[in-house]
Design an enzyme around this catalytic site. Structure first.
Site, PDB file in Angstrom:
ATOM      1  N   TYR A  12      13.384 -33.930 -16.233  1.00  0.00           N
ATOM      2  CA  TYR A  12      11.928 -33.887 -16.272  1.00  0.00           C
ATOM      3  C   TYR A  12      11.323 -33.946 -14.870  1.00  0.00           C
ATOM      4  O   TYR A  12      11.996 -34.332 -13.918  1.00  0.00           O
ATOM      5  CB  TYR A  12      11.372 -35.047 -17.112  1.00  0.00           C
ATOM      6  N   GLY A  18      12.295 -40.213  -5.859  1.00  0.00           N
ATOM      7  CA  GLY A  18      11.008 -40.495  -5.220  1.00  0.00           C
ATOM      8  C   GLY A  18      10.943 -39.638  -3.969  1.00  0.00           C
ATOM      9  O   GLY A  18      11.297 -40.060  -2.874  1.00  0.00           O
ATOM     10  N   THR A  19      10.515 -38.390  -4.167  1.00  0.00           N
ATOM     11  CA  THR A  19      10.671 -37.433  -3.059  1.00  0.00           C
ATOM     12  C   THR A  19       9.682 -37.668  -1.915  1.00  0.00           C
ATOM     13  O   THR A  19       9.863 -37.117  -0.841  1.00  0.00           O
ATOM     14  CB  THR A  19      10.557 -35.988  -3.570  1.00  0.00           C
ATOM     15  N   ASN A  20       8.634 -38.466  -2.130  1.00  0.00           N
ATOM     16  CA  ASN A  20       7.763 -38.790  -0.993  1.00  0.00           C
ATOM     17  C   ASN A  20       8.531 -39.607   0.036  1.00  0.00           C
ATOM     18  O   ASN A  20       8.613 -39.246   1.211  1.00  0.00           O
ATOM     19  CB  ASN A  20       6.537 -39.594  -1.442  1.00  0.00           C
ATOM     20  N   ASP A  21       9.101 -40.727  -0.422  1.00  0.00           N
ATOM     21  CA  ASP A  21       9.863 -41.557   0.497  1.00  0.00           C
ATOM     22  C   ASP A  21      11.144 -40.865   0.947  1.00  0.00           C
ATOM     23  O   ASP A  21      11.555 -40.997   2.097  1.00  0.00           O
ATOM     24  CB  ASP A  21      10.197 -42.908  -0.150  1.00  0.00           C
ATOM     25  N   SER A  26      15.260 -41.585 -10.774  1.00  0.00           N
ATOM     26  CA  SER A  26      14.017 -40.846 -10.592  1.00  0.00           C
ATOM     27  C   SER A  26      13.891 -40.603  -9.094  1.00  0.00           C
ATOM     28  O   SER A  26      13.890 -41.545  -8.302  1.00  0.00           O
ATOM     29  CB  SER A  26      12.842 -41.658 -11.120  1.00  0.00           C
ATOM     30  N   GLY A  48      -8.180  -7.318   4.192  1.00  0.00           N
ATOM     31  CA  GLY A  48      -8.981  -7.315   5.404  1.00  0.00           C
ATOM     32  C   GLY A  48      -8.379  -8.046   6.588  1.00  0.00           C
ATOM     33  O   GLY A  48      -9.020  -8.194   7.616  1.00  0.00           O
ATOM     34  N   ARG A  58      -3.353  -1.372  -6.442  1.00  0.00           N
ATOM     35  CA  ARG A  58      -2.516  -2.569  -6.342  1.00  0.00           C
ATOM     36  C   ARG A  58      -2.904  -3.498  -7.470  1.00  0.00           C
ATOM     37  O   ARG A  58      -3.993  -3.371  -8.048  1.00  0.00           O
ATOM     38  CB  ARG A  58      -2.717  -3.257  -4.994  1.00  0.00           C
ATOM     39  N   CYS A 108       9.514 -38.035  -9.406  1.00  0.00           N
ATOM     40  CA  CYS A 108       8.183 -38.616  -9.585  1.00  0.00           C
ATOM     41  C   CYS A 108       7.333 -38.554  -8.328  1.00  0.00           C
ATOM     42  O   CYS A 108       6.277 -39.147  -8.259  1.00  0.00           O
ATOM     43  CB  CYS A 108       8.279 -40.044 -10.087  1.00  0.00           C
ATOM     44  N   GLU A 164      15.330 -42.794  -3.347  1.00  0.00           N
ATOM     45  CA  GLU A 164      14.353 -42.433  -2.324  1.00  0.00           C
ATOM     46  C   GLU A 164      14.826 -42.761  -0.922  1.00  0.00           C
ATOM     47  O   GLU A 164      14.117 -42.581   0.055  1.00  0.00           O
ATOM     48  CB  GLU A 164      13.011 -43.117  -2.616  1.00  0.00           C
ATOM     49  N   HIS A 200     -15.941  -8.611   0.754  1.00  0.00           N
ATOM     50  CA  HIS A 200     -14.893  -9.462   1.320  1.00  0.00           C
ATOM     51  C   HIS A 200     -14.974 -10.889   0.758  1.00  0.00           C
ATOM     52  O   HIS A 200     -13.980 -11.456   0.310  1.00  0.00           O
ATOM     53  CB  HIS A 200     -15.037  -9.475   2.845  1.00  0.00           C
ATOM     54  N   ARG A 242      -3.284   3.177   8.436  1.00  0.00           N
ATOM     55  CA  ARG A 242      -3.616   2.024   7.607  1.00  0.00           C
ATOM     56  C   ARG A 242      -2.488   1.002   7.601  1.00  0.00           C
ATOM     57  O   ARG A 242      -1.329   1.357   7.405  1.00  0.00           O
ATOM     58  CB  ARG A 242      -3.864   2.490   6.165  1.00  0.00           C
ATOM     59  N   LYS A 261       0.831  -1.202   0.000  1.00  0.00           N
ATOM     60  CA  LYS A 261       0.000   0.000   0.000  1.00  0.00           C
ATOM     61  C   LYS A 261       0.867   1.255   0.000  1.00  0.00           C
ATOM     62  O   LYS A 261       0.659   2.173  -0.811  1.00  0.00           O
ATOM     63  CB  LYS A 261      -0.914  -0.016   1.232  1.00  0.00           C
ATOM     64  N   ARG A 296       7.920 -49.187 -12.806  1.00  0.00           N
ATOM     65  CA  ARG A 296       8.561 -49.529 -11.538  1.00  0.00           C
ATOM     66  C   ARG A 296       8.235 -50.967 -11.165  1.00  0.00           C
ATOM     67  O   ARG A 296       7.088 -51.386 -11.202  1.00  0.00           O
ATOM     68  CB  ARG A 296       8.077 -48.589 -10.432  1.00  0.00           C
ATOM     69  N   MET A 337      -5.611  -7.226   8.340  1.00  0.00           N
ATOM     70  CA  MET A 337      -5.101  -6.367   9.393  1.00  0.00           C
ATOM     71  C   MET A 337      -5.976  -5.137   9.501  1.00  0.00           C
ATOM     72  O   MET A 337      -7.034  -5.082   8.911  1.00  0.00           O
ATOM     73  CB  MET A 337      -3.657  -6.053   9.125  1.00  0.00           C
ATOM     74  N   ARG A 358       3.091 -47.695 -11.783  1.00  0.00           N
ATOM     75  CA  ARG A 358       3.221 -48.608 -10.639  1.00  0.00           C
ATOM     76  C   ARG A 358       2.632 -49.960 -11.015  1.00  0.00           C
ATOM     77  O   ARG A 358       1.442 -50.073 -11.239  1.00  0.00           O
ATOM     78  CB  ARG A 358       2.463 -48.062  -9.431  1.00  0.00           C
TER      79      ARG A 358
END
Ligand code: ADP
Ligand code: MG
Ligand code: MG
Length: 906
Positions: free
Chosen positions: A880, A795-798, A793, A105, A363, A860, A774, A481, A96, A26, A646, A107, A587
């Site tokens: 990729y 395996g970012t979850n594990d 590849s 809204g 803005r 993946c 992984e 709002h 303000r 602002k 896999r 703050m 899978r």
């Protein structure tokens, strides 16, 4: 000495639009508008840095601040010819809040600061408008008691009703008693009496007097605005939006201009283009004789700005264009100037005081996904922006909305209409109606889809609005709002459905003679603004031609490939439609779940519960054709594109039969006793299956399982090749931690490859052999893994699970506490932890490439469809990302933007 104050106004402006971090959005834009010589009432911005110092000092102002404030106030006084606290010619200001990115809204803002017993008579004399002065006074009392005396003092009202609600109720009672329809109908004497009653109520409820000293009001307001940064609403908004606590808010102190001085005064909100459709039309709402929040609050139906802004609700009300043509023209010119200057759609606030126009805010305006798309393409075609800018204009996160379900138009034709309102948030949604934000949160927790129905929403409803599938309000316009927030989130929303009469006590909703109760189901068409009874059929948004054209341009800049995680030909086809360039994760176990898996699952169970190698091989042989067919079908759909297959990954006990019937079936097939089935099943139970006998470990124990799958892959490919196709299989070994595992499986793979070549009499069957990374150990010895693996590849979850030691299935118990206590800024399973998990990825990339420079690298995990994580993948030099079919466009756009923003990365 740190400079805390930056002035803006016709005479002198210190800052500009580039200083958002220091001045807040602002403040920076007020400065920019002042520099553009637009009519901005003079004022000054106290920096976000000052806010942070204020918190460092445990809620005390830095010593030098007061001196700076006095000096800046003196400058305003000399520019305006008014004096703060002066009984003859008093200056009033607003205080303000304004953070780096807009938090609508969330703050606080306090208007009319400086009105007190000493200054009231002078202002009446000067304006000759007693009504206006007392209207301004009652607003100040309401805002100040709420923000400074209650919230900033962290007083929690016992009955759940804050002081502001109490005062509003007093005012409503007065209006009812005296038969006043509008705030503007209240007569001066009543207003005066109301102010006194307000002050008495404040004393009773809050145990302190409303301050009668302008300077005390000013300093109190500034401190309270700082404190509002840590207010409950602001904090929960920041958690949702991942805004760091460390930003702080700026405070803008600005000369008041008054839209409530009579029939030649007004206030309004406008967008330089239509925020719902993106059409190049000036769009806005205004109210005569009103101040500040009145337009947004939805207490009066705002007038349309011009013909383009007319809708069913406001078409009988005069537009600004008609009522004040010269001022409209001036505003329209400013609109054009701002668009040309910022080269983007702006959201502006203006006020007209006795025939003079003032600009109070601008803005970059929030918009629906459709509007964002249309505006970006239009501005490119108009020559306002270039292609790269256009590609970066669409937040990948909102692409979802362009692809999101709408109410099936056919179902709509026969549906029963409940009411009509304004189309404030796009798409369609259905759910059970609830009437409070708390109920919305509670019901959503027990997995119900809800529609939050409110008279109008306010920032306190934010959690409930988030939890709801859609939002429906009885009042408020397109800039209310609810509309603002829903648009920001791309959530289905209808506002101003005036026919709804809500009874919050009985939790009922009346529309004419019809009564609906909490829990009844509605369907909303947020694109048209129509509310229907019951649950209607939904439809996926059909092919959007403009979207395709946009994505084609984005693709020109993208350097990373985008693949999909898909296990069936159907998913693969969906992903192809969305632009996937291959499968990053197929899978194999998927064929044992879901519809039509009975026979395959039975055979798998027989295999699992086999004891001898012969038993197992016999079972595998019967299972083989199923596996081969599944793989072949997907390879066929993905002809000419790589498919990463896999090998079997999950722990075997997941497949153990549970029902007596299934157990007996297996017993019969194996010619054993059911007791023996129990015994064998029990042996498969593990204490920590996620780190148990799974993935490659199974292949080491039972090489024949591995062999069966590899043979299925090669034979499926061979058959396709013979049929003139070009399958590109990539065999991926899961949960590896040691290069010797890879050597072990590779043996099986090469042998099998030779056998299939011979059996099918073909010269070549191209494939790649690689592994998932992984387990942290595998990432650290990636140089050795790459001796065998032609691709990694991630395996970012594990990898996240094993780096943090957090079980993905159990984080529900504590993740919120980690976020609330700011120990983690986001859930690492949603947004990749770049510090450590990312560190492992970077390390593995470096070490893997050292051994094998042309190694193919991808990701993946779920993160493949998270825009922030995609940017990380680009910077790390992956080839990729792979994600679920519906996230493919998101990943494509995020990757294109990453390539534009970080052109020097590999
Ligand atoms: P928000 O960030 O919630 O929009 P603002 O600081 O913009 O809060 O202020 C709330 C309302 O008060 C807006 O409608 C704004 O235009 C109005 N307002 C703020 N300062 C002034 C002022 N100096 N004169 C007149 N109106 C003001
Ligand atoms: Mg504002
Ligand atoms: Mg895994």
């Amino acid at each position: 000495m740190t400079k805390y104050i930056y002035e803006f106004g016709p005479d002198k402006t210190d800052g500009d639009a580039s200083q958002k971090n220091l001045l807040g959005g602002k403040g920076a834009n007020l400065a920019e508008m002042a520099k553009l010589k637009l009519p901005v009432p003079p004022g000054f911005t106290i920096s976000t840095e000052c806010c942070n110092h204020y918190f460092d000092l445990n809620g005390r102002f830095p010593d030098t601040l007061e001196g700076e404030i006095l000096k800046a106030m003196a400058n305003i006084e000399s520019q305006t010819g008014m004096v703060f606290g002066d009984p003859e010619n008093p200056l009033l200001v607003s205080c303000r809040s304004g953070a780096r990115s807009s938090m609508p809204g969330m703050m606080e803002t306090i208007l009319n600061v400086g009105l007190c017993t000493a200054t009231i008579p002078g202002l009446i004399k000067k304006t000759n408008n007693e009504w206006f002065v007392y209207d301004a006074y009652r607003r100040l009392i309401m805002m100040y008691s709420d923000v400074v005396m209650e919230k900033a003092e962290q007083i929690t009202p016992g009955d759940g009703m804050g002081i502001r609600l109490n005062l509003e109720m007093m005012m409503n009672n007065l209006k009812n008693d005296k038969g006043y329809d509008n705030d503007t109908d209240i007569c001066v004497e009543d207003l005066k009496a109301l102010c006194e009653l307000f002050k008495k109520k404040i004393r009773e409820d809050l145990g302190a007097d409303f301050p009668d000293d302008p300077k005390e009001q000013l300093m109190g307001s500034i401190g309270a605005v700082f404190k509002s940064w840590n207010g409950k609403r602001a904090v929960s908004y920041r958690r949702i939006e991942h805004i760091p606590d460390s930003w702080g808010t700026a405070v803008n102190v600005q000369t008041m201009v008054f839209g409530n001085m009579g029939e030649t005064s007004a206030t309004g909100v406008a967008f330089t283009r239509d925020p719902a459709t993106g059409h190049n039309k000036f769009y806005g709402e205004w109210l005569v004789n009103a101040q500040g929040e009145d337009v947004v609050a939805g207490t009066r139906t705002p007038n349309p700005l011009n013909n383009d802004t007319q809708n069913a609700q406001n078409k009988h009300l005069p537009s600004l264009e008609e009522s004040m043509p010269a001022l409209y023209k001036q505003l329209f010119d400013i609109r054009n100037l701002l668009e040309a200057h910022y080269k983007d759609m702006q959201d502006i606030e203006f006020t007209i005081q006795e025939g003079r126009l003032y600009m109070l805010q601008c803005r970059v305006g929030k918009r629906t996904a459709t509007a964002a798309l249309n505006m970006a393409m239009d501005m490119l075609e108009e020559g306002t922006i270039d292609e790269k800018t256009m590609v970066c204009r669409l937040d990948p996160k909102i692409l979802d909305d362009l692809l999101h379900p709408i109410v099936d138009p056919e179902a709509e034709q026969t549906a029963v209409k409940v009411a009509e309102g304004l189309p404030a948030g796009p798409g369609g949604a259905w759910g059970q109606i609830v009437f409070t934000a708390d109920d919305a949160v509670q019901w959503a927790k027990s997995n119900k889809k809800v529609i939050l129905v409110r008279e109008e929403t306010n920032p306190e409803d934010i959690e409930g609005m988030r939890a709801a599938a859609a939002i429906l309000t009885a009042r408020g316009g397109m800039t209310s709002h609810a509309a603002l927030v829903a648009r920001g989130w791309g959530k289905c929303c209808i506002v101003g459905a005036g026919a709804l009469k809500i009874n919050f006590e009985t939790k009922e909703l009346r529309v004419g003679t019809r009564v609906f109760k909490e829990g009844d189901t509605f369907t909303l068409n947020g694109t048209k603004g129509i509310v229907y009874q019951d649950q209607l059929k939904m439809k996926n948004a059909s092919e959007n031609v403009r979207f395709k054209a946009f994505m084609d341009i984005a693709d020109k800049y993208r350097t990373m490939q985008v693949r999909t995680n898909a296990d069936t030909p159907e998913d693969a086809m969906t992903a192809l439609d969305f632009g996937a360039q291959g499968i990053g994760l197929f899978r194999t176990e998927h064929m044992f779940y879901g519809a039509d898996s009975d026979k395959a699952l039975f055979l798998l169970r027989r295999m699992i519960l086999s004891k001898t190698c012969e038993e197992r091989e016999a079972a595998l042989e019967e299972l083989f054709p199923f596996v081969k067919e599944e793989i072949k079908a997907t390879l066929e759909v993905m002809d000419n594109l790589p498919v990463t297959l896999r090998l079997l990954d999950p722990p075997l006990h997941e497949f153990v039969p549970q029902s007596r019937e299934n157990q007996q079936e297996i017993a019969d097939a194996l010619h054993i006793d059911i007791e023996e089935v129990f015994k064998r099943s029990e042996k498969l139970l593990e204490s920590n299956p996620m780190i148990g006998h799974r993935g490659v470990r199974l292949g080491i124990t039972y090489p024949e399982i591995c062999h069966m799958q590899v043979k299925a892959i090669f034979e499926a490919s061979a058959e396709l090749i013979k049929a003139g196709k070009h399958p590109i299989p990539e065999i991926m070994v899961p949960v590896t931690c040691n290069e010797k595992e890879l050597a072990f499986v590779q043996e099986i793979v090469t042998q099998c490859h030779d056998q299939v070549l011979k059996a099918y009499e073909i010269d070549a069957l191209p494939y790649l052999y690689g592994t998932m990374i992984e387990i942290p150990r595998a990432a650290l010895i990636a140089d050795k893994m790459a001796e065998y693996a032609q691709f990694f590849s991630f395996g970012t979850n594990d990898l996240t699970q094993m780096s943090f030691g957090f079980s993905r299935d159990d984080i529900g118990a504590f993740m919120n506490d980690y976020i609330d206590n700011a120990i983690l800024s986001s859930d690492p399973f949603e947004t990749l932890d770049q510090e450590a998990v990312g560190g492992l990825v970077t390390t593995a990339v470096e070490r893997g490439r050292k051994t094998r420079p042309d190694i193919k690298l991808g990701i993946c995990g779920e993160h493949g469809g998270d825009p922030e994580s995609v940017v990380f993948c680009h910077k790390t030099g992956l080839n990729y990302v792979s994600c679920s079919p519906y996230r493919v466009p998101i990943a494509r756009l995020a990757a294109a933007q990453a390539a534009i923003m970080y052109p020097d990365c590999p």
